[in-house]
Design a protein around this motif. Sequence first.
Motif, PDB file in Angstrom:
ATOM      1  N   HIS A  23       0.750  -1.214   0.048  1.00  0.00           N
ATOM      2  CA  HIS A  23      -0.031   0.272   0.148  1.00  0.00           C
ATOM      3  C   HIS A  23       0.765   1.475  -0.142  1.00  0.00           C
ATOM      4  N   ALA A  24       1.854   1.261   0.814  1.00  0.00           N
ATOM      5  CA  ALA A  24       2.902   2.363   0.745  1.00  0.00           C
ATOM      6  C   ALA A  24       3.478   2.550  -0.396  1.00  0.00           C
ATOM      7  N   ILE A  94      -4.045   6.481 -13.837  1.00  0.00           N
ATOM      8  CA  ILE A  94      -3.966   5.771 -12.201  1.00  0.00           C
ATOM      9  C   ILE A  94      -5.316   5.151 -12.123  1.00  0.00           C
ATOM     10  N   LEU A  95      -6.418   5.664 -12.356  1.00  0.00           N
ATOM     11  CA  LEU A  95      -7.733   5.180 -12.103  1.00  0.00           C
ATOM     12  C   LEU A  95      -7.749   3.561 -13.038  1.00  0.00           C
ATOM     13  N   ARG A  96      -7.083   3.686 -14.114  1.00  0.00           N
ATOM     14  CA  ARG A  96      -7.548   2.481 -14.894  1.00  0.00           C
ATOM     15  C   ARG A  96      -6.395   1.406 -14.468  1.00  0.00           C
ATOM     16  N   GLY A  97      -5.288   2.036 -13.967  1.00  0.00           N
ATOM     17  CA  GLY A  97      -4.380   1.040 -13.220  1.00  0.00           C
ATOM     18  C   GLY A  97      -4.926   0.208 -11.974  1.00  0.00           C
ATOM     19  N   PHE A 153      -9.176  11.412  -5.513  1.00  0.00           N
ATOM     20  CA  PHE A 153      -8.814  11.823  -4.164  1.00  0.00           C
ATOM     21  C   PHE A 153      -9.985  12.448  -3.397  1.00  0.00           C
ATOM     22  N   LEU A 154     -11.141  12.552  -3.873  1.00  0.00           N
ATOM     23  CA  LEU A 154     -12.208  13.169  -3.041  1.00  0.00           C
ATOM     24  C   LEU A 154     -13.461  12.283  -2.911  1.00  0.00           C
ATOM     25  N   VAL A 159      -7.986   5.011  -3.204  1.00  0.00           N
ATOM     26  CA  VAL A 159      -6.737   4.896  -2.220  1.00  0.00           C
ATOM     27  C   VAL A 159      -6.736   6.059  -1.437  1.00  0.00           C
ATOM     28  N   LYS A 160      -6.768   6.178  -0.313  1.00  0.00           N
ATOM     29  CA  LYS A 160      -6.745   7.253   0.607  1.00  0.00           C
ATOM     30  C   LYS A 160      -5.597   7.734   0.509  1.00  0.00           C
TER      31      LYS A 160
END
Length: 393
Positions: A23-24, A94-97, A153-154, A159-160
């Motif tokens: 996660h990190a 990023i969203l696709r990944g 992000f919102l 992923v927070k």
Amino acid sequence: TFFMGLSDGGGITVSQCYGKGDHALLKRSIGMTVWLPVTVGAIFCTPFLIVPKPILHVLYPQIEQVVMNKAGIYLAGCAWSILPYTLFTALFRILRGLGESKRCLYLSIIINVAYLLFSILFLNVLHMDINGSVTALILARVVGAAAAFAMLFLWKPPVKMKIREIFCFDSMLLKANLKISLPLGMEQICHSMAGLISQMVMTSLGTTAIAINAIANSMMGLLWAPTMSVGSLSVTVVGRCIGANKKDEAFMYGKRCNSLAIIMLAVSAVIFYPLMNVLMQQYHPSAEAAVMVRKILFASLPFLVLCWPTSYTMPSTLRSASDSLFPSIVTLSVLWCVSVGMSYMLAIVAGLGLWGVWIANWTGWTVRTCLYLYRFYSKKWLDKATLKSAAKA
């Protein structure tokens, strides 16, 4: 094209990090995929903001002054629009990944509907001509970037992350990203250069040939648009398998994605070809142009179904495993030797005209398909790199 290559590389890295379950590392990968393309995009667009007309004079020295004036405005406006578009592209990849295909669909709808509505407002209602077209493009990309930022992000973030976590640096991830994105970015730049040369070849064939080629390519775009989504699917699915070091599953899903692409294009053809005449009327072609477009579309059918899906989906599968150099070499070799070189020889030297251009296109699809299938079934791409080995390199 170059910053889109960086975004694609970042999306693949995000997919591998997600599959790895770290996660990190995933958050650092997301952060670098955001700021790196935006920075590169801002640098690359600067010349087009400062000296748009001299650049156009180099590319099109015989262009009429009225066209030059409008083209200069449009080129500078496109450069301004790059700034929000880099952010949109990075967030979209990023969203696709992350496998958020539904959010990617929403973003595609938002940015295209915004562009349509702004175009109607500034062109049809306010009659702002080329300035209206540029304004619509810039505003649509700003809306798209804002929507992409909100979705990542919102709004129920997958992923927070805190905003400050975006501005991170990880040399390991940078190497992994550049290993994928640099060959892809250079490939896209060379592809654009080849496109310019191809346009110069087309201009020598006359305005009728230019119109026919534009209509045929536009209609082809409608036909293969659904199939292009399989490349995105391959990046997510195969990339996760590679990140989790499940090579057998990566190979299996790579085959399934390729088969799915072929099936989807076949289904699209079954729907598209009966509607071809209706769709063509939306372009208002002359009778001569309409006949030629039909001949090109029907002659292209076997190559479209058998070769096009593999030649455009398989590179995404290979790159998902960080095997980016081979598809870039294949693409550039075929591009310059076949799409440009063969096109010129057949169209101009041999006097085949527009048919020479399309014979070169079909040949390029066929050669790419054979080479990519050879690479895929050799399984060398599976050992090319996982995220871990790429980082060590």
